[in-house]
Scaffold this motif. Structure first.
Motif, short mmCIF file in Angstrom:
data_model
loop_
_atom_site.label_atom_id
_atom_site.label_comp_id
_atom_site.label_asym_id
_atom_site.label_seq_id
_atom_site.Cartn_x
_atom_site.Cartn_y
_atom_site.Cartn_z
N THR A 12 28.54 -17.49 11.33
CA THR A 12 28.18 -18.81 11.81
C THR A 12 26.71 -19.07 11.50
O THR A 12 25.96 -18.15 11.18
CB THR A 12 28.35 -18.90 13.34
N VAL A 13 26.34 -20.31 11.61
CA VAL A 13 24.94 -20.66 11.38
C VAL A 13 24.06 -19.97 12.43
O VAL A 13 22.95 -19.54 12.15
CB VAL A 13 24.77 -22.20 11.41
N ALA A 286 24.45 -20.73 3.80
CA ALA A 286 25.40 -21.67 4.37
C ALA A 286 25.49 -22.94 3.53
O ALA A 286 24.54 -23.32 2.86
CB ALA A 286 25.00 -22.03 5.80
N VAL A 288 26.46 -26.86 4.38
CA VAL A 288 26.77 -27.80 5.45
C VAL A 288 27.22 -29.11 4.82
O VAL A 288 26.51 -29.69 4.00
CB VAL A 288 25.53 -28.05 6.35
N VAL A 361 28.88 -18.98 5.17
CA VAL A 361 29.18 -19.96 6.22
C VAL A 361 29.39 -21.34 5.59
O VAL A 361 28.55 -21.81 4.83
CB VAL A 361 28.01 -20.05 7.22
N VAL A 363 30.24 -25.17 6.85
CA VAL A 363 30.38 -25.99 8.03
C VAL A 363 30.68 -27.42 7.63
O VAL A 363 30.01 -27.97 6.74
CB VAL A 363 29.07 -26.00 8.86
N THR A 364 31.66 -28.04 8.25
CA THR A 364 31.84 -29.48 8.03
C THR A 364 31.48 -30.22 9.31
O THR A 364 31.86 -29.81 10.40
CB THR A 364 33.29 -29.83 7.63
N VAL A 365 30.74 -31.28 9.15
CA VAL A 365 30.30 -32.09 10.28
C VAL A 365 30.97 -33.45 10.17
O VAL A 365 30.87 -34.09 9.13
CB VAL A 365 28.76 -32.26 10.25
N VAL A 385 26.93 -27.89 14.00
CA VAL A 385 26.64 -27.02 12.87
C VAL A 385 26.56 -25.56 13.33
O VAL A 385 26.89 -24.64 12.60
CB VAL A 385 25.32 -27.44 12.18
N GLU A 387 28.01 -23.33 15.59
CA GLU A 387 29.05 -22.29 15.69
C GLU A 387 30.14 -22.49 14.65
O GLU A 387 30.70 -23.54 14.55
CB GLU A 387 29.66 -22.29 17.08
#
Lengths: 387, 320
Positions: A12-13, A286, A288, A361, A363-365, A385, A387
């Motif tokens: 995770t971030v 990561a 993002v 990692v 991550v999609t926001v 972002v 976890e």
């Protein structure tokens, strides 16, 4: 050269940030890079504590507003705890922010490296220097990394989150220190200076000067060489420094975070960027992805349902409200809108699948309903972002 | 700034298209080129960042420094500083460069790094030269992102201030003449109705006005979402979203309609946030600055078909 045993990959971030000193947010322009960097820095202060600095190159007033500042300058300023309190958050550490002022940073660099006051003043007054430091973009790339190095070596922060300049080529800033080193140690440079230091110009270089002279004029050439002669006293320092900056970027305590959206052009740039980081053996920690449309838009069953609603809008809208005509029209619009956005959502899904060289990692926001304009918004984004 | 009435966009000779990254700058540049070509003009599209994006919008292979026709009436080239230098020396300064240009280019590269503006001059100079030579009716430049364009457009003036004599000085004079002529040169800023792109566009407009001699001709707002509902529709929409009504609807439709309604709510919210930014843009621009709206394209991919769609939408906005 053998590489050191890799640390267990972060999932995770949060884990990533816990293990790093420097996070460099990079990627195409217009994808929320600055906001993401600030959100992570703020979240890190709330969740992990410590002294965290967000170093931005973006002069957007909004970020200053969100951080509760009147403005952000070249000097680091602390974000007051009240700003966190207003967002109902309690910082465990300190959040600091600074904005890169290219001209100011260059001047500071000259002051630091100049051998004496006279050289310093001459350089600062040189028209070429003023042009390089104030106006031109390549110098921006270099100075951003230089400033990062400077701050890092002062050792005041546990974590520095850097928002990189929007470069013409997203990688310019990576090469900037090396280019700067090459530039100052170049033989060409010495060659250029020679005629103004001695009358002896050898036969081999004469044609070059003739051409250069015709194009640029003698005065300008003289300006250039004065500039370099002045700079010569600082070469060693510059080259050494640029090398140190390069080393810092590849240090294992430094990680890169590629920020993008799933629009076609940014994705392509992000992909290129990721590949380049890997090729340079830099740590891609990561990826993002911002502003991603909700997953339900990709659902095939719902898509079929929307098609059927569009076809049966009149029948379906009947008797639901006291205005069946408008209800049917609304249902038709709603179904069409779903089908429209589902095309985009599926295009995005394909883009995401194509993002090769997936980092530790990803991550999609999701798309935010409103713009982020305060600390609460930053922390809301940060939490997604994190976890 | 000149107060003369702005000429029609397509009647200009040199058009810089810029905007924050990711707003669709290249799409608009391609659309403008296509539109001009459809109106019988010979158009050259120049790509400065050389990513091959312009040509892919015409579904043609990438081009290099030598222009190639990629669609009827549309030629494309990508900027290459070394090639430009060679051409510049040969055609402008009448200095024949025999054989390899490598060492000279290296030396030049070096001077260009030391003397900023020299590199920019070659880029802008090439466009101005194409205008001067009248090889094309219109030169459309897919210019660098807004952060860089001002530096590029201001380069001839910067060089003029820095270099007092020499051939390069003579060169900047005619370039400035073309760049400063609002009947010949214009700049189109592209943005989306989102916060940062709008703020940057307003800032760009100010900087272009204050720091360059180029006139901003229009702002293109890309990805404008359609208005889904009027007020009455919105009321009914809210009624439909009431839990009991939604259940009945789901039963009739044969599946949960919740995601369909939720998607519409998202679309409405997005549209609303965006129209606020659009209003801010319009309020912040000088009076009379044309603002052209391009609809959001709900398509799977971008190619020649979308380029034509963009061209037609631009044509409609321009009243053509």
């Amino acid at each position: 050269m053998t590489s050191p045993t890799p640390a267990p990959a972060a999932k995770t971030v949060r884990q990533l940030l816990a293990a790093k000193d420097i996070v460099i947010a990079c990627g195409p322009g217009g994808v929320g890079k600055t906001t993401t960097a600030a959100a992570l820095a703020a979240t890190s202060v709330v969740e992990q504590g410590g002294r965290v600095l967000v170093l931005t190159v973006d002069p957007a007033r909004r970020l200053a507003d969100a951080l509760g500042l009147k403005g952000i300058g070249n000097d680091e300023v602390r974000i007051p705890d009240e700003v966190f309190a207003a967002a109902e958050a309690r910082p465990r550490g300190e959040l600091w922010a600074a904005m890169l002022d290219t001209k100011q940073s260059w001047d500071d660099l000259i002051r630091r490296h100049a051998p004496d006051a006279e050289t310093r003043e001459q350089i600062l007054a040189n028209p070429l220097y003023q042009n390089i430091s104030g106006r031109f973009v390549q110098s921006h790339d270099y100075i951003a990394m230089e400033r990062l190095y400077e701050i890092h070596s002062e050792g005041k922060y546990d974590l520095i989150v850097v928002d990189t300049p929007p470069t013409r080529n997203a990688l310019d800033f990576l090469d900037a220190p090396q280019r700067m080193a090459d530039f100052f140690s170049s033989r060409l440079l010495r060659w250029l200076i020679v005629p103004y230091r001695s009358r002896l110009v050898n036969m081999a270089s004469r044609p070059f000067y003739q051409v250069a002279d015709r194009i640029l004029g003698t005065q300008f050439l003289a300006d250039i060489s004065e500039f370099f002669i002045l700079f010569q006293s600082m070469y060693a320092g510059f080259v050494e420094r640029a090398d140190a900056v390069t080393r810092l970027l590849s240090d294992r305590r430094t990680t890169f975070m590629v920020v993008s959206t799933l629009e076609a052009t940014p994705v392509r740039e992000a992909e290129f960027f990721s590949a380049q980081l890997t090729a340079r053996k830099l740590h891609l920690g990561a990826v993002v992805l911002n502003k991603v449309l909700p997953e339900y838009l990709r659902d095939v069953k719902t898509d079929k349902l929307a098609e059927s609603i569009a076809a049966r809008a009149v029948e379906l809208g009947d008797g639901l409200t006291d205005d069946p005509v408008v209800a049917s029209r609304v249902l038709g619009e709603v179904a069409d809108s779903f089908l429209n956005f589902s095309i985009v959502a599926r295009r995005e899904a394909e883009q995401q699948a194509e993002l090769k060289g997936a980092p530790d990692v990803l991550v999609t926001v999701p798309f935010f309903d409103a713009d982020i304009y305060d600390m609460a918004g930053l922390l809301r984004l940060g939490a997604l972002v994190w976890e | 700034m000149s107060t003369a009435p702005a000429p029609d966009l397509l009647d200009l000779r040199l058009l810089f298209v810029t905007g924050k990254g990711g707003v669709g700058k290249t799409t608009v540049a391609a659309g403008l080129a296509q539109l001009a070509a459809e109106h019988g003009k010979r158009v050259l599209v120049c790509e400065v960042d050389a990513k091959g994006d312009v040509t892919s919008l015409f579904e043609a292979p990438p081009t290099d420094f030598t222009p190639r026709e990629i669609a009827p009436g549309v030629w494309s080239m990508s900027m290459d500083t070394e090639a430009s230098l060679r051409e510049y020396l040969k055609l402008q300064l009448r200095i024949p460069v025999v054989g390899r240009i490598g060492p000279l280019a290296k030396a030049f590269d070096f001077v260009a790094t030391a003397a900023p503006g020299v590199r920019e001059i070659l880029t802008v100079g090439k466009f101005c030269w194409e205008v001067k030579e009248r090889h094309y009716d219109l030169v459309v430049v897919d210019a660098p992102a807004s952060g860089h364009i001002v530096g590029q457009l201001a380069a001839p003036q910067a060089i003029n201030d820095l270099v007092k004599v020499g051939l390069i000085r003579n060169q900047t004079d005619w370039m400035l003449e073309i760049l400063s002529d609002p009947r010949q040169t214009g700049l189109v800023a592209v943005c989306t109705p989102e916060e940062m792109p709008v703020s940057e566009t307003l800032e760009l407009e100010k900087r272009v006005r204050e720091e360059t001699t180029v006139r901003m001709s229009a702002v293109v707002v890309n990805r404008v979402l359609p208005e889904l509902f009027g007020q009455r529709e919105e009321e009914i929409f809210e009624e439909l979203r009431a839990p009991e009504t939604e259940d009945v609807l789901s039963e009739r439709a044969g599946g949960s309609v919740a995601p369909v309604l939720e998607a519409a709510r998202l679309a409405v919210t997005m549209r609303r946030t965006r129209s606020a930014h659009l209003q801010r843009l319009q309020a912040g621009l000088p009076e009379g600055m044309p603002v052209l709206l391009l609809p959001y394209l709900f398509v799977r991919s971008f190619g020649v078909r979308t380029t034509r769609q963009v061209a037609h939408a631009l044509g409609e906005e321009l009243g053509l």
